[in-house]
Design an enzyme around this catalytic site. Structure first.
Site, short mmCIF file in Angstrom:
data_model
loop_
_atom_site.label_atom_id
_atom_site.label_comp_id
_atom_site.label_asym_id
_atom_site.label_seq_id
_atom_site.Cartn_x
_atom_site.Cartn_y
_atom_site.Cartn_z
N LYS A 54 0.87 -1.08 0.11
CA LYS A 54 0.23 -0.31 0.35
C LYS A 54 0.58 1.13 0.30
O LYS A 54 0.62 1.90 -0.87
CB LYS A 54 -0.79 0.13 1.43
CG LYS A 54 -1.80 -0.70 1.29
CD LYS A 54 -3.22 -1.18 2.47
CE LYS A 54 -4.43 -2.12 2.30
NZ LYS A 54 -4.10 -2.57 3.27
N GLN A 98 -5.15 -1.71 9.90
CA GLN A 98 -4.58 -3.01 8.75
C GLN A 98 -5.22 -3.54 10.09
O GLN A 98 -5.20 -4.12 11.21
CB GLN A 98 -3.91 -3.06 9.23
CG GLN A 98 -3.28 -4.23 7.67
CD GLN A 98 -3.80 -4.13 6.24
OE1 GLN A 98 -3.36 -3.47 6.04
NE2 GLN A 98 -4.75 -5.42 5.89
N ASP A 121 -11.16 2.89 4.23
CA ASP A 121 -11.97 1.53 3.37
C ASP A 121 -13.15 1.26 3.42
O ASP A 121 -13.87 0.16 3.68
CB ASP A 121 -10.73 1.12 5.14
CG ASP A 121 -10.19 -0.20 5.10
OD1 ASP A 121 -10.12 -0.25 3.85
OD2 ASP A 121 -9.83 -0.58 5.77
#
Ligand code: NDP
Length: 293
Positions: A54, A98, A121
């Site tokens: 990422k 995460q 997200d």
């Protein structure tokens, strides 16, 4: 007839190139460099790889990457304090924590603490609610990538019969909402669905996000249908070692489907590209700019 293979890698490269252009444009016209903060708690090796990828792809797109690698012993309070700090920083447009988190930290509390306008997200209940009522929202990256891939096969999805297998808040539910917004007729199947093969056979577009290796067989697929396989499962190879397979029995499904995503190389590569796209979206929203259709 063998299905067209939907090349997620190539599509992700195209999407990342468009994102890099948009990032450059934001810098030229507004002096703003979109910034993505990625927070990793603990040392799960798979998560470490995702976070590294990422960060690399964020920088390659001309955006700023802020990485936080924190020990597994971190308290929930300390993580929430970091999120509060990131929520108010003007150089951070997107925040991603995460998952999974260590067991002593509530993922729900953490997701709820992220400012909805920086929730790249798309997991905050505010964004899930906006998506459910058909309003613009930051949308979870994997289902967003699935819809983009479906559109590489069918320019217009209007009126198509879509079956989504799986109802997680990460993939199945938001995927169903996105297809509804595309004016599809959507069925959501799950572990309690009766006669799953017959339900799947109704689909013009079959999206499978279950986490069961090779669950969907060729005779579950309507001839010519588009199959989007989200599953990522590591299984033992006959020759020793392991390999990645999807939730769809690809070797046989490819003989029946009209188009199909492979695993790996299908949905997976789109996820990070969509994360970068969401960071551009949140930057534009902060600047009060129009979003592209
Ligand atoms: P979850 O475990 O959260 O959800 C799985 C869903 O599948 C549930 O709704 C469950 O039903 C349903 N299900 C389980 N077994 C069956 C069955 N036998 N028949 C029908 N439905 C069933 O998984 P996720 O949604 O998070 O992930 C799904 C898969 O996608 C995993 O393999 C994951 O690794 C992969 N994935 C890939 C990503 C990518 O970037 N490519 C990103 C995210 C996930 P019920 O609700 O009734 O329990």
């Amino acid at each position: 007839m063998s299905a067209r293979i939907i090349d997620g890698k190539a599509e992700a490269i195209r999407l990342r190139a468009r994102i890099a252009e948009e990032a450059a444009q934001l810098k030229r016209s507004h002096g703003v460099v979109p910034g993505l903060a990625v927070v990793l708690v603990g040392d799960d090796p798979a998560s470490e790889v995702y976070v590294r990828n990422k960060a690399t792809q964020t920088r390659e797109a001309g955006m700023a990457s802020f990485e936080y690698r924190l020990p597994a012993s971190l308290s929930e309070r300390a993580l929430l304090d970091l999120i509060e700090e990131l929520n108010v920083r003007s150089d951070v447009n997107g925040i991603l924590v995460q998952l999974p988190l260590p067991p002593h930290i509530s993922a729900e509390n953490v997701v709820n603490a992220i400012a909805p306008e920086k929730d790249v997200d798309g997991l905050h209940p505010t964004n899930a609610g906006l998506l459910a009522v058909g309003r613009p929202a930051l949308v979870p990256c994997t289902p967003l990538g699935c819809v983009i891939l479906a559109k590489t096969v069918h320019e217009n999805l209007r009126g198509m019969d879509v079956v989504v297998v799986g109802r997680s808040s990460l993939v199945g539910r938001p995927a169903a909402q996105l297809f509804i917004s595309e004016s599809c007729t959507v069925t959501v199947a799950h572990s309690a669905t009766r006669d799953l093969p017959a339900v799947c056979r109704r689909a013009d577009i079959l999206l499978v996000a279950v986490g069961r290796p090779l669950l969907v067989k060729a005779d579950w697929i309507k001839p010519g249908a588009t199959v989007i396989d989200v599953g990522i499962n590591r299984v033992a190879k006959d020759s020793g070692g392991t390999r990645l397979v999807g939730d769809v029995a690809f070797e046989e499904a490819v003989q029946v489907a009209g188009a199909i995503t492979p695993v790996p190389g299908g949905v997976g590569p789109m996820t990070i590209a969509c994360l970068l796209a969401n960071t551009i979206t949140s930057t534009k929203l902060r600047l009060g700019l129009q979003l592209a259709a």
